[in-house]
Write an enzyme that holds these catalytic residues in place. Structure first.
Site, mmCIF file in Angstrom:
data_model
loop_
_atom_site.group_PDB
_atom_site.id
_atom_site.type_symbol
_atom_site.label_atom_id
_atom_site.label_comp_id
_atom_site.label_asym_id
_atom_site.label_seq_id
_atom_site.Cartn_x
_atom_site.Cartn_y
_atom_site.Cartn_z
ATOM 1 C CE LYS A 257 18.247 -10.147 -19.301
ATOM 2 N NZ LYS A 257 17.210 -9.229 -18.754
ATOM 3 C CG HIS A 261 19.666 -0.928 -14.019
ATOM 4 N ND1 HIS A 261 18.572 -0.807 -14.850
ATOM 5 C CD2 HIS A 261 19.507 -2.128 -13.397
ATOM 6 C CE1 HIS A 261 17.800 -1.860 -14.727
ATOM 7 N NE2 HIS A 261 18.338 -2.671 -13.854
#
Length: 354
Positions: A257, A261
């Protein structure tokens, strides 16, 4: 009808207004920060009904010389959608204020309070790297954060408990909100899973919600040693410190989660390959992250995604990704297929299959 000269002048003035608006956009942020530090959302909420300007002023720790300025602060915050303004009636000549859905998330005791976000984002450690942004583009420094602080964010957080604690609070808040939505709307994701590694799982907020709803699931929260050090384990939750770029504990399935990125493509492929080695042949990798989309009909969502993309660039030289970029990472790591399920918020759920 405007003449050619008048039309040119109008376009020039509109362009100037656009530039001014973006140069001064930071004022929205610092005005919100001010309201939170003055506890304005909590004061209005605790009042229990629409609150008049004079009642609000009486409840704030204001110096007498600053009383007249509160009206102007409330004007911009109302314009930004953080308060609802009810105008005077014959029986109530003063303007009245109510919270909006957005300001409810700024309450100190709200289960999904975003107040810790402001404490992290507006910390000088996190603000000053933005002033290195243009210089970073011209040199070999890994990230603007590194340019400003002489080391990467993870190393810095490992040495600075204050930043580490704020970061963990923000991740815990987000995990409470995301897990609440995911478990309520997408229960099928955890049905049949017996063991799960939450990679980059912080202090275990997401894992705690999962095992509460699915008591049969055994969770390993895997994060950097300084993050998980001293955390109390339970029958269903175990904490393991390590480096996801080296190896990941084995389990039936793995969850990432808001992890990938943070990293460049090369590191993401390595992390995903480690995930593939760690899961069962019939397991899955669940990625909860932003899948970039240019939705003209939802300007605010698209803008928020661009903001996150720039923030990842500043902090880690990381990035948010479009579906084609996600597909490239997933297939390059040796996985066979994937499925993307958008949510109503910033993130999507990507199910990755061996």
């Amino acid at each position: 009808m405007e003449t050619e000269g008048e039309e040119h002048a109008s376009k020039l003035l509109r362009a100037q207004n656009h530039v001014w608006n973006h140069i001064l956009k930071f004022i929205n942020s610092v005005s919100l920060k001010c309201a939170i530090e003055l506890s304005i959302p909590d004061i209005i909420h605790n009042y229990g009904q629409p609150m008049s300007l004079s009642q609000l002023i009486a409840s704030l720790p204001l110096h007498p010389s600053k009383i007249s300025f509160i009206t102007r602060l409330m004007k911009i915050l109302t314009h930004s959608g953080f308060f609802s303004e009810h105008h005077a009636t014959p029986n109530q000549p003063e303007v009245m204020y109510l919270l909006t859905d957005a300001s409810m998330l700024l309450l100190k005791d709200h289960p999904f309070s975003m107040k810790p976000v402001t404490q992290l984002i507006f910390n000088p450690v996190m603000m000053n790297p933005w002033f290195q942004f243009s210089t970073w583009f011209t040199n070999e420094t890994p990230s603007p954060f590194h340019s400003e602080n002489g080391m990467g964010f993870w190393d810095f957080a490992g040495r600075e408990p204050n930043i580490n604690n704020h970061f963990n609070e923000v991740m815990a808040m987000d995990s409470r909100l995301v897990s609440n939505v995911v478990i309520e709307k997408y229960k099928r994701l955890f049905e049949g899973i017996e063991s799960l590694v939450d990679v980059g799982g912080g202090t275990g907020t997401m894992a705690k919600v999962i095992v509460e709803s699915f008591p049969h699931v055994k969770c390993i929260v895997f994060d950097l040693p300084h993050v998980v050090a001293g955390l109390e384990e339970t029958q269903n939750i175990k904490y393991v410190g390590g480096d996801m770029l080296e190896a990941i504990p084995h389990a039936g399935s793995i969850m990432l989660k808001w992890v990938l990125h943070d990293w460049k493509d090369k590191e993401c492929v390595k992390i995903l390959k480690n995930c593939k080695e760690a899961i069962a042949s019939d397991g899955r990798v669940l990625i909860i992250d932003i899948v970039m989309e240019n939705k003209k009909e939802d300007h605010e969502l698209t803008e928020a995604q661009f903001f996150f993309d720039m923030y990842m660039m500043m902090l880690f030289a990381g990035k948010e990704r479009y579906e084609k970029e996600w597909a490239n990472l997933i297939l390059s790591a040796g996985f066979s297929n994937y499925k993307i399920t958008p949510t109503v918020g910033l993130v999507s759920i990507i199910e990755v299959y061996p």
